[in-house]
Write a protein that holds these residues in place. Structure first.
Motif, PDB file in Angstrom:
ATOM      1  N   ALA A   9       8.964 -10.437   1.268  1.00 29.05           N
ATOM      2  CA  ALA A   9       8.675  -9.100   0.745  1.00 29.05           C
ATOM      3  C   ALA A   9       8.538  -8.211   1.974  1.00 29.05           C
ATOM      4  N   VAL A  10       9.390  -7.215   2.079  1.00 32.42           N
ATOM      5  CA  VAL A  10       9.486  -6.391   3.279  1.00 32.42           C
ATOM      6  C   VAL A  10       8.892  -5.014   2.988  1.00 32.42           C
ATOM      7  N   PHE A  11       7.935  -4.618   3.826  1.00 31.72           N
ATOM      8  CA  PHE A  11       7.218  -3.360   3.613  1.00 31.72           C
ATOM      9  C   PHE A  11       7.359  -2.428   4.802  1.00 31.72           C
ATOM     10  N   ASP A  12       7.697  -1.180   4.493  1.00 35.10           N
ATOM     11  CA  ASP A  12       7.620  -0.089   5.448  1.00 35.10           C
ATOM     12  C   ASP A  12       6.140   0.228   5.664  1.00 35.10           C
ATOM     13  N   LEU A  13       5.826   1.000   6.698  1.00 32.92           N
ATOM     14  CA  LEU A  13       4.435   1.382   6.963  1.00 32.92           C
ATOM     15  C   LEU A  13       4.149   2.836   6.611  1.00 32.92           C
ATOM     16  N   ASP A  14       4.762   3.764   7.339  1.00 28.36           N
ATOM     17  CA  ASP A  14       4.417   5.177   7.200  1.00 28.36           C
ATOM     18  C   ASP A  14       4.796   5.725   5.828  1.00 28.36           C
ATOM     19  N   ASN A  15       3.790   6.225   5.119  1.00 29.14           N
ATOM     20  CA  ASN A  15       3.890   6.779   3.773  1.00 29.14           C
ATOM     21  C   ASN A  15       4.278   5.735   2.724  1.00 29.14           C
ATOM     22  N   THR A  16       4.170   4.481   3.073  1.00 29.10           N
ATOM     23  CA  THR A  16       4.295   3.380   2.125  1.00 29.10           C
ATOM     24  C   THR A  16       2.960   2.645   2.067  1.00 29.10           C
ATOM     25  N   LEU A  17       2.441   2.281   3.237  1.00 27.02           N
ATOM     26  CA  LEU A  17       1.115   1.650   3.343  1.00 27.02           C
ATOM     27  C   LEU A  17       0.105   2.567   4.019  1.00 27.02           C
ATOM     28  N   ALA A  18       0.568   3.395   4.933  1.00 28.54           N
ATOM     29  CA  ALA A  18      -0.299   4.259   5.743  1.00 28.54           C
ATOM     30  C   ALA A  18       0.003   5.724   5.435  1.00 28.54           C
ATOM     31  N   ASP A  19      -1.028   6.477   5.097  1.00 25.69           N
ATOM     32  CA  ASP A  19      -0.873   7.891   4.761  1.00 25.69           C
ATOM     33  C   ASP A  19      -0.833   8.716   6.054  1.00 25.69           C
ATOM     34  N   THR A  20       0.316   9.290   6.338  1.00 28.02           N
ATOM     35  CA  THR A  20       0.506  10.034   7.585  1.00 28.02           C
ATOM     36  C   THR A  20       0.232  11.525   7.447  1.00 28.02           C
ATOM     37  N   ALA A  21      -0.249  11.977   6.303  1.00 29.81           N
ATOM     38  CA  ALA A  21      -0.412  13.418   6.060  1.00 29.81           C
ATOM     39  C   ALA A  21      -1.233  14.096   7.154  1.00 29.81           C
ATOM     40  N   HIS A  22      -2.282  13.437   7.635  1.00 30.07           N
ATOM     41  CA  HIS A  22      -3.157  14.055   8.628  1.00 30.07           C
ATOM     42  C   HIS A  22      -2.463  14.286   9.969  1.00 30.07           C
ATOM     43  N   ARG A  23      -1.341  13.604  10.220  1.00 35.22           N
ATOM     44  CA  ARG A  23      -0.665  13.783  11.511  1.00 35.22           C
ATOM     45  C   ARG A  23       0.687  14.482  11.409  1.00 35.22           C
TER      46      ARG A  23
END
Length: 162
Positions: A9-23
């Protein structure tokens, strides 16, 4: 393909697991401040929908992380994943200086992984990555649980930065 190993099971990070809105603000200025954008990644809040899907997938699959973040962000990325209580797994990152579009770099890694293992699912927020992965025969879950960012889309596709 090896049947004795669980599927991936392959997962992206940014805006999939980690919310990047603050940056995102670092990408909305000219010139874009990439150092500040990536330096702020350790403060990303986890996205509950993505985290839940990783934990659920880990019951049947080996979890692999596939991100467009540059290799220089590895330590921060590994620390963030551990702080969220996510399963350990291989983390595939963009080589420093690699500016190819995310849809090319990620599909390249997916094809390499698929040579020896079944890929059960790819979870990513980037529509172009998802479309190309589906065309290549991969099962995709679109991570639509954050607001799309035009600045991040440009970074992923045109500037090859994440």
């Amino acid at each position: 393909m090896t049947d004795s190993k669980p599927p991936l099971a392959v997962f992206d990070l940014d805006n999939t697991l980690a919310d990047t809105a603050h940056r995102q603000r670092f990408l909305e200025r000219s010139p874009r401040d990439w150092d500040a954008f990536f330096a702020a990644a350790p403060q990303d809040p986890p996205i509950p929908e993505g985290i839940a899907l990783v934990l659920e997938s880990a019951g049947e699959c080996e979890v692999v992380y596939l991100t467009g973040r540059p290799e220089r962000c590895r330590r921060d990325t590994l620390d963030w994943l551990a702080a969220q209580g996510l399963p350990e797994g291989r983390v595939h990152m963009r080589r420093n200086g690699d500016r190819r579009p995310a849809r090319r770099t990620k599909l390249e890694v997916l094809n390499q992984l698929a040579r020896n293992r079944e890929i059960r699912v790819l979870v990513d927020d980037d529509e172009l990555v998802c479309e190309d992965a589906e065309r290549a025969g991969f099962t995709v879950v679109r991570a639509r649980w954050t607001a799309p960012s035009a600045a991040l889309k440009t970074a992923q596709e045109r500037e090859g930065r994440t």
